[in-house]
Design a protein around this motif. Structure first.
Motif, PDB file in Angstrom:
ATOM      1  N   SER A  53      85.325 -60.288 -88.526  1.00  0.00           N
ATOM      2  CA  SER A  53      85.755 -60.250 -87.165  1.00  0.00           C
ATOM      3  C   SER A  53      84.429 -60.466 -86.496  1.00  0.00           C
ATOM      4  O   SER A  53      84.285 -61.443 -85.555  1.00  0.00           O
ATOM      5  N   LEU A  78     100.145 -55.644 -80.720  1.00  0.00           N
ATOM      6  CA  LEU A  78      99.601 -57.115 -80.837  1.00  0.00           C
ATOM      7  C   LEU A  78     100.711 -57.979 -79.750  1.00  0.00           C
ATOM      8  O   LEU A  78     100.099 -58.901 -79.252  1.00  0.00           O
ATOM      9  N   SER A 116      99.083 -59.150 -76.175  1.00  0.00           N
ATOM     10  CA  SER A 116      98.245 -60.289 -76.303  1.00  0.00           C
ATOM     11  C   SER A 116      98.637 -61.560 -76.700  1.00  0.00           C
ATOM     12  O   SER A 116      98.466 -62.600 -76.144  1.00  0.00           O
ATOM     13  N   GLN A 125      93.521 -50.804 -86.796  1.00  0.00           N
ATOM     14  CA  GLN A 125      93.153 -51.188 -85.510  1.00  0.00           C
ATOM     15  C   GLN A 125      92.217 -52.561 -85.685  1.00  0.00           C
ATOM     16  O   GLN A 125      92.413 -53.571 -84.768  1.00  0.00           O
ATOM     17  N   THR A 126      91.363 -52.422 -86.525  1.00  0.00           N
ATOM     18  CA  THR A 126      90.510 -53.766 -86.843  1.00  0.00           C
ATOM     19  C   THR A 126      91.274 -55.027 -87.124  1.00  0.00           C
ATOM     20  O   THR A 126      90.841 -56.032 -86.553  1.00  0.00           O
ATOM     21  N   ALA A 135      94.449 -55.540 -86.553  1.00  0.00           N
ATOM     22  CA  ALA A 135      95.254 -56.162 -85.325  1.00  0.00           C
ATOM     23  C   ALA A 135      94.227 -56.830 -84.267  1.00  0.00           C
ATOM     24  O   ALA A 135      94.610 -58.039 -83.828  1.00  0.00           O
ATOM     25  N   GLU A 136      93.157 -56.310 -84.008  1.00  0.00           N
ATOM     26  CA  GLU A 136      92.268 -56.822 -83.062  1.00  0.00           C
ATOM     27  C   GLU A 136      91.712 -58.287 -83.620  1.00  0.00           C
ATOM     28  O   GLU A 136      91.711 -59.216 -82.844  1.00  0.00           O
ATOM     29  N   PHE A 137      91.462 -58.245 -84.610  1.00  0.00           N
ATOM     30  CA  PHE A 137      90.839 -59.424 -85.500  1.00  0.00           C
ATOM     31  C   PHE A 137      92.005 -60.718 -85.517  1.00  0.00           C
ATOM     32  O   PHE A 137      91.755 -61.962 -85.120  1.00  0.00           O
ATOM     33  N   SER A 188      94.648 -60.807 -83.664  1.00  0.00           N
ATOM     34  CA  SER A 188      94.889 -61.169 -82.168  1.00  0.00           C
ATOM     35  C   SER A 188      94.073 -62.255 -81.866  1.00  0.00           C
ATOM     36  O   SER A 188      94.372 -63.360 -81.031  1.00  0.00           O
ATOM     37  N   ASP A 189      92.651 -62.198 -82.218  1.00  0.00           N
ATOM     38  CA  ASP A 189      91.621 -63.164 -81.842  1.00  0.00           C
ATOM     39  C   ASP A 189      91.914 -64.472 -82.489  1.00  0.00           C
ATOM     40  O   ASP A 189      91.784 -65.471 -81.898  1.00  0.00           O
TER      41      ASP A 189
END
Length: 411
Positions: free
Chosen positions: A301, A401, A404, A367-368, A370-372, A374-375
């Motif tokens: 990420s 998600l 976003s 969490q990692t 999902a955030e990655f 999403s990016d």
């Protein structure tokens, strides 16, 4: 007299004896060195036979003699002689048992000087002594002494990098990785220094026309060696690489076009997409692989965020396999939660605390991921329809998600 007189027997003996007693080409005495090391063992034995559990003082005479060895160990011949006769075992044993801070400091200094030379450092590392070294670094009461010696000896970095790049001994690579990971975890400034050392050759390197080994590429090379042989060792190296991404100097090093960051991206994508969470794996495998996954995805990420969006790894055809693997991680997590809901809870406070700790690590992975994810989805406008169908049909995305995705008009 019909012949010359014989030389004085005592003088001739002294000359021969001095030659035999000398260490290499130096004037240092083997006999004196052995006697002083024997006295060192006696000192720590006397300390441990006493009734007091407090700190002990080192007699001034003994301190002076041991400090002479500290200075002598800066000579390559002396360092090699000490290592050849297992002096490192003695020093490490004293460090582990010592109740005298000054005695510990001197032993750390001697050992640090022995490790200054690539040959002795490699020999020292190729046995169980490295495990004891790691133990000493991990002890809070002496770790600062070890860190100070490591900071002073700039050759430690290049020696460890050499081992990580060249050794095929799996046990050695794991121990070296654990040591580097521990040093990085304890001392951020040391990590910054080592990260930038590869791009700043020393005077010796300039004279020899060589470039110092880079820490990031050395960690990557060792990780490649351990990929199929030792998942535990691979996890250690991935954690060390993740630590590099927590400092600006580390991110800068990995962001250089065509550098280690690109090779690291390719390697980690292969690990995630080919080794972990395969389609035919049961959801329970997520528990077994969560440590590797969270380190790998965390580094990926950061690499994705700092690299040029026109780079090869930012193209949709390169990202789709990675997106599929992250979708599978979320799917397995959901299925695992459903299956775990039907099981009885563990009894006992200790088991409950262990379960809570495991949940925290798993939550960090989710969490990692999902955030990655999403990016990535934000940038993958060309595959919007494919992702939309996958989301609606399989319902793989967690609720976190959806905002976003809606905000970026992907669904």
């Amino acid at each position: 007299m019909d012949r010359n007189p014989s030389p004085p027997p005592d003088r001739e003996g002294e000359q021969d004896g001095e030659k035999v007693d000398a260490i290499g080409d130096t004037v240092y005495s083997k006999h004196w060195l052995f006697s002083t090391l024997t006295r060192l063992i006696q000192i720590v034995s006397e300390q441990n036979t006493g009734d007091s559990d407090g700190q002990m003082q080192l007699p001034e005479e003994d301190e002076d003699e041991l400090c002479k060895i500290w200075d002598m160990a800066m000579d390559k011949d002396v360092a090699g002689f000490l290592q050849e006769f297992k002096a490192a075992d003695i020093l490490l044993g004293v460090i582990a048992k010592s109740r005298c801070p000054r005695l510990t400091e001197i032993c750390v200094g001697i050992l640090g000087n022995i490790a200054c030379f690539p040959d002795t450092c490699l020999t020292l590392s190729q046995n169980n002594d490295l495990g004891l070294l790691l133990t000493c670094v991990s002890q809070s009461d002496v770790s600062s002494l070890w860190l100070e010696r490591v900071r002073q000896q700039t050759s430690v970095c290049s020696s460890l990098c050499f081992i990580m790049c060249s050794s095929t001994n799996m046990d050695l690579l794991v121990k070296v990785g654990e040591l580097v990971d521990k040093l990085f975890d304890l001392d951020e400034e040391l990590m910054k220094t080592w990260v930038t050392a590869g791009s700043q050759p020393s005077d010796e390197d300039k004279e020899e026309g060589e470039r110092r080994l880079d820490v990031a590429s050395s960690l990557l090379e060792a990780a490649k060696q351990l990929r199929s042989e030792s998942p535990e060792g691979l996890e250690v190296y991935l954690h060390a690489l993740q630590l590099l991404t927590t400092i600006h100097h580390g991110i800068q090093t990995l962001a250089v076009a065509g550098g280690t960051g690109q090779a690291l991206w390719t390697f980690l994508c292969e690990v995630v997409c080919e080794d972990l969470c395969q389609p035919d794996d049961p959801p329970l495998v997520l528990q077994e692989q969560k440590s590797l996954l969270v380190h790998a995805l965390a580094v990926l990420s950061v690499l994705y965020a700092c690299q040029d969006q026109e780079a090869e790894h930012s193209k949709a055809d390169t990202l789709l396999p990675l997106v599929g693997s992250m979708l599978r991680v979320l799917q397995y997590h959901r299925e695992y939660q459903v299956s775990s809901g039907h099981k009885e809870k563990k009894d006992g406070q200790e088991k409950e605390e262990e379960e809570e700790k495991v949940d925290e690590q798993l939550q960090a992975l989710i969490q990692t991921t999902a955030e990655f994810l999403s990016d990535i989805i934000t940038d993958l406008t060309k595959v919007t329809l494919l992702l939309e169908l996958s989301i609606k049909k399989q319902s793989l995305f967690p609720t976190m998600l959806l905002p976003s995705l809606n905000q970026n008009k992907l669904i």
